[in-house]
Write a protein that holds these residues in place. Sequence first.
Motif, mmCIF file in Angstrom:
data_model
loop_
_atom_site.group_PDB
_atom_site.id
_atom_site.type_symbol
_atom_site.label_atom_id
_atom_site.label_comp_id
_atom_site.label_asym_id
_atom_site.label_seq_id
_atom_site.Cartn_x
_atom_site.Cartn_y
_atom_site.Cartn_z
ATOM 1 N N GLU A 1 59.622 34.201 149.078
ATOM 2 C CA GLU A 1 59.573 34.922 150.288
ATOM 3 C C GLU A 1 60.161 33.855 151.270
ATOM 4 O O GLU A 1 59.933 32.495 151.263
ATOM 5 C CB GLU A 1 58.105 35.105 150.480
ATOM 6 N N GLY A 2 60.963 34.417 152.204
ATOM 7 C CA GLY A 2 61.923 33.538 153.151
ATOM 8 C C GLY A 2 60.811 32.693 153.868
ATOM 9 O O GLY A 2 61.519 31.554 153.916
ATOM 10 N N TRP A 3 59.803 32.778 154.625
ATOM 11 C CA TRP A 3 59.247 31.824 155.362
ATOM 12 C C TRP A 3 58.442 30.868 154.539
ATOM 13 O O TRP A 3 58.770 29.424 154.898
ATOM 14 C CB TRP A 3 57.863 32.399 156.204
ATOM 15 N N TYR A 4 58.306 31.339 153.347
ATOM 16 C CA TYR A 4 57.670 30.274 152.376
ATOM 17 C C TYR A 4 58.744 29.311 152.028
ATOM 18 O O TYR A 4 58.563 27.920 151.627
ATOM 19 C CB TYR A 4 56.858 30.724 151.412
ATOM 20 N N ARG A 5 59.761 29.991 151.481
ATOM 21 C CA ARG A 5 60.967 29.456 150.929
ATOM 22 C C ARG A 5 61.494 28.168 151.917
ATOM 23 O O ARG A 5 61.841 26.954 151.437
ATOM 24 C CB ARG A 5 62.033 30.283 150.270
ATOM 25 N N GLU A 6 61.810 28.697 152.796
ATOM 26 C CA GLU A 6 62.206 27.590 154.050
ATOM 27 C C GLU A 6 61.144 26.671 154.455
ATOM 28 O O GLU A 6 61.673 25.606 154.708
ATOM 29 C CB GLU A 6 62.338 28.343 155.385
ATOM 30 N N ARG A 7 59.906 26.574 154.131
ATOM 31 C CA ARG A 7 59.140 25.581 154.571
ATOM 32 C C ARG A 7 58.474 24.863 153.518
ATOM 33 O O ARG A 7 57.546 23.901 153.659
ATOM 34 C CB ARG A 7 57.974 26.179 155.499
ATOM 35 N N PHE A 8 58.882 24.970 152.356
ATOM 36 C CA PHE A 8 58.056 24.866 150.873
ATOM 37 C C PHE A 8 58.308 23.048 150.995
ATOM 38 O O PHE A 8 59.478 22.451 151.312
ATOM 39 C CB PHE A 8 58.802 24.961 149.796
ATOM 40 N N SER A 9 57.308 22.313 150.811
ATOM 41 C CA SER A 9 57.258 20.847 150.968
ATOM 42 C C SER A 9 56.919 20.354 149.390
ATOM 43 O O SER A 9 57.086 19.084 149.323
ATOM 44 C CB SER A 9 56.033 20.389 151.658
ATOM 45 N N GLY A 10 56.292 21.183 148.527
ATOM 46 C CA GLY A 10 55.964 20.410 147.152
ATOM 47 C C GLY A 10 54.720 21.188 146.675
ATOM 48 O O GLY A 10 54.259 22.114 147.288
ATOM 49 N N ALA A 11 54.660 20.949 145.337
ATOM 50 C CA ALA A 11 53.535 21.403 144.751
ATOM 51 C C ALA A 11 52.378 20.458 143.980
ATOM 52 O O ALA A 11 53.093 19.402 143.778
ATOM 53 C CB ALA A 11 54.092 22.295 143.404
ATOM 54 N N GLY A 12 51.359 20.766 143.982
ATOM 55 C CA GLY A 12 50.255 19.929 143.576
ATOM 56 C C GLY A 12 49.464 20.385 142.555
ATOM 57 O O GLY A 12 49.129 21.635 142.596
#
Length: 182
Positions: free
Chosen positions: A168-179
Amino acid sequence: MSLRLLSRALVPAFLVVGLAFAGPAAPANAFSSIPGPVGPHFQPKAPSVPKSGATSSGAKAEQRAAKAAKVARAQVGDRYVRGAAGPGKFDCSGLTLYAWKASGRALPHYSRAQYAATKRVKLANIRPGDLLFYFKSGAAHVSIYVGGGKMVSASSPRSGVQLLSIKEGWYRERFSGAGRVK
């Protein structure tokens, strides 16, 4: 060193130790009472296979992660309330805390603290139960991956707990990493 070579090296040592205890006048069959295989024809047994129901720690971790994802998915439709950790109302880190607590793992209640408590995983390697973090552009948010390119997120009072695409747009633009929860 293979088990066969190891057994060939150890058998003479057992014989020497046995002779020291039995003495030089011991009969040739002095070691016939020693339980287990002894001698040059010894063949090691195949490794034992865990019985059904027995799992490795990696399999247990995957089961816990799958349970956390299932619990998170079951909260879709619940309300968003800042600072809440369920049941029935959640903020973002409260949702992930609740899901993982149900599977037997404790997490802190804030997204940045959860980021610090997890092991970094590349987005290409995420699996259900992994946490997705968003810190860019002043955002501080966490969601939980549930498989199939989807995540469960408690984002705002207006939207509540939702099942969304991780792209999704907002999430794709602000993604910082996975844990991955340790």
